[in-house]
Motif scaffolding. Structure first.
Motif, PDB file in Angstrom:
ATOM      1  N   ILE A   1      29.247  36.705  48.811  1.00 23.90           N
ATOM      2  CA  ILE A   1      27.860  37.115  48.956  1.00 23.90           C
ATOM      3  C   ILE A   1      27.885  38.570  49.421  1.00 23.90           C
TER       4      ILE A   1
ATOM      5  N   SER B   1      23.409  36.753  45.732  1.00 22.40           N
ATOM      6  CA  SER B   1      24.381  35.685  45.542  1.00 22.40           C
ATOM      7  C   SER B   1      25.562  36.162  44.715  1.00 22.40           C
TER       8      SER B   1
ATOM      9  N   SER C   1      20.389  35.114  42.545  1.00 25.80           N
ATOM     10  CA  SER C   1      19.470  35.019  43.687  1.00 25.80           C
ATOM     11  C   SER C   1      19.557  36.282  44.523  1.00 25.80           C
TER      12      SER C   1
ATOM     13  N   TYR D   1      17.526  38.512  47.862  1.00 26.44           N
ATOM     14  CA  TYR D   1      16.618  38.440  49.001  1.00 26.44           C
ATOM     15  C   TYR D   1      16.427  39.851  49.534  1.00 26.44           C
TER      16      TYR D   1
ATOM     17  N   ASP E   1      31.747  33.285  52.602  1.00 26.41           N
ATOM     18  CA  ASP E   1      31.154  31.983  52.306  1.00 26.41           C
ATOM     19  C   ASP E   1      30.148  32.137  51.180  1.00 26.41           C
TER      20      ASP E   1
ATOM     21  N   SER F   1      28.764  29.909  49.432  1.00 29.77           N
ATOM     22  CA  SER F   1      27.951  28.726  49.165  1.00 29.77           C
ATOM     23  C   SER F   1      26.477  28.929  49.476  1.00 29.77           C
ATOM     24  N   ARG F   2      26.176  29.974  50.255  1.00 38.67           N
ATOM     25  CA  ARG F   2      24.767  30.238  50.591  1.00 38.67           C
ATOM     26  C   ARG F   2      24.609  31.724  50.864  1.00 38.67           C
ATOM     27  N   VAL F   3      23.427  32.224  50.659  1.00 38.68           N
ATOM     28  CA  VAL F   3      23.140  33.629  50.925  1.00 38.68           C
ATOM     29  C   VAL F   3      22.588  33.732  52.340  1.00 38.68           C
ATOM     30  N   SER F   4      23.287  34.459  53.185  1.00 41.99           N
ATOM     31  CA  SER F   4      22.870  34.616  54.568  1.00 41.99           C
ATOM     32  C   SER F   4      22.197  35.965  54.785  1.00 41.99           C
TER      33      SER F   4
ATOM     34  N   ASP G   1      27.181  36.644  60.009  1.00 38.31           N
ATOM     35  CA  ASP G   1      27.809  35.840  58.961  1.00 38.31           C
ATOM     36  C   ASP G   1      28.671  36.675  58.021  1.00 38.31           C
TER      37      ASP G   1
END
Length: 125
Positions: free
Chosen positions: A33, A52, A57, A59, A101, A103-106, A111
């Motif tokens: 990410i 992402s 994705s 943000y 990581d 698996s998700r966008v922080s 992070d």
């Protein structure tokens, strides 16, 4: 391990545009990410934008939504921040960051595992 190098900062006038680039080393770039953060003098570092691993994705902070756009090119190991309609309050050091990581966008600074050295953006009124 990944190394990040930002470029593209500079001194511009309000209303101008800039495109920041972040070049990443390492073959695992496409799994990370990626995010942009900024820190103005006397203020804490804050989230600007994140994307992402696939680029599907994105943000953006409310303060830049509609003016800034994050994108990435995994073939070039690069992430970009297109900044339009710049304002004096956008003046800050801008940092590129990578989060292992995927698996998700922080949006959380802590992070992110790897950081560039930053590039200065100064917007005059």
């Amino acid at each position: 391990q990944v190394q990040l190098v930002e470029s593209g900062g500079g001194l511009v006038q309000a209303g101008d545009s800039l495109r920041l680039s972040c070049a990443a080393s390492g073959r695992t770039f496409r799994a990370y990410i990626m995010g942009w953060f900024r820190q103005a003098p006397g203020k804490e570092r804050e989230f600007v934008a994140a994307i992402s691993w696939s680029g599907s994705s994105t943000y953006h902070a409310d303060s830049v939504k509609g003016r800034f756009t994050i994108s990435r090119d995994n073939a070039r190991n690069a992430v970009y921040l297109q900044m339009n309609s710049l304002k004096p309050e956008d003046t800050a050091v801008y940092y590129c960051a990578a989060d292992r990581d995927g698996s998700r966008v922080s949006l959380i600074i802590d992070d992110y595992d790897y950081w560039g050295q930053g590039t200065q953006v100064t917007v005059s009124s």
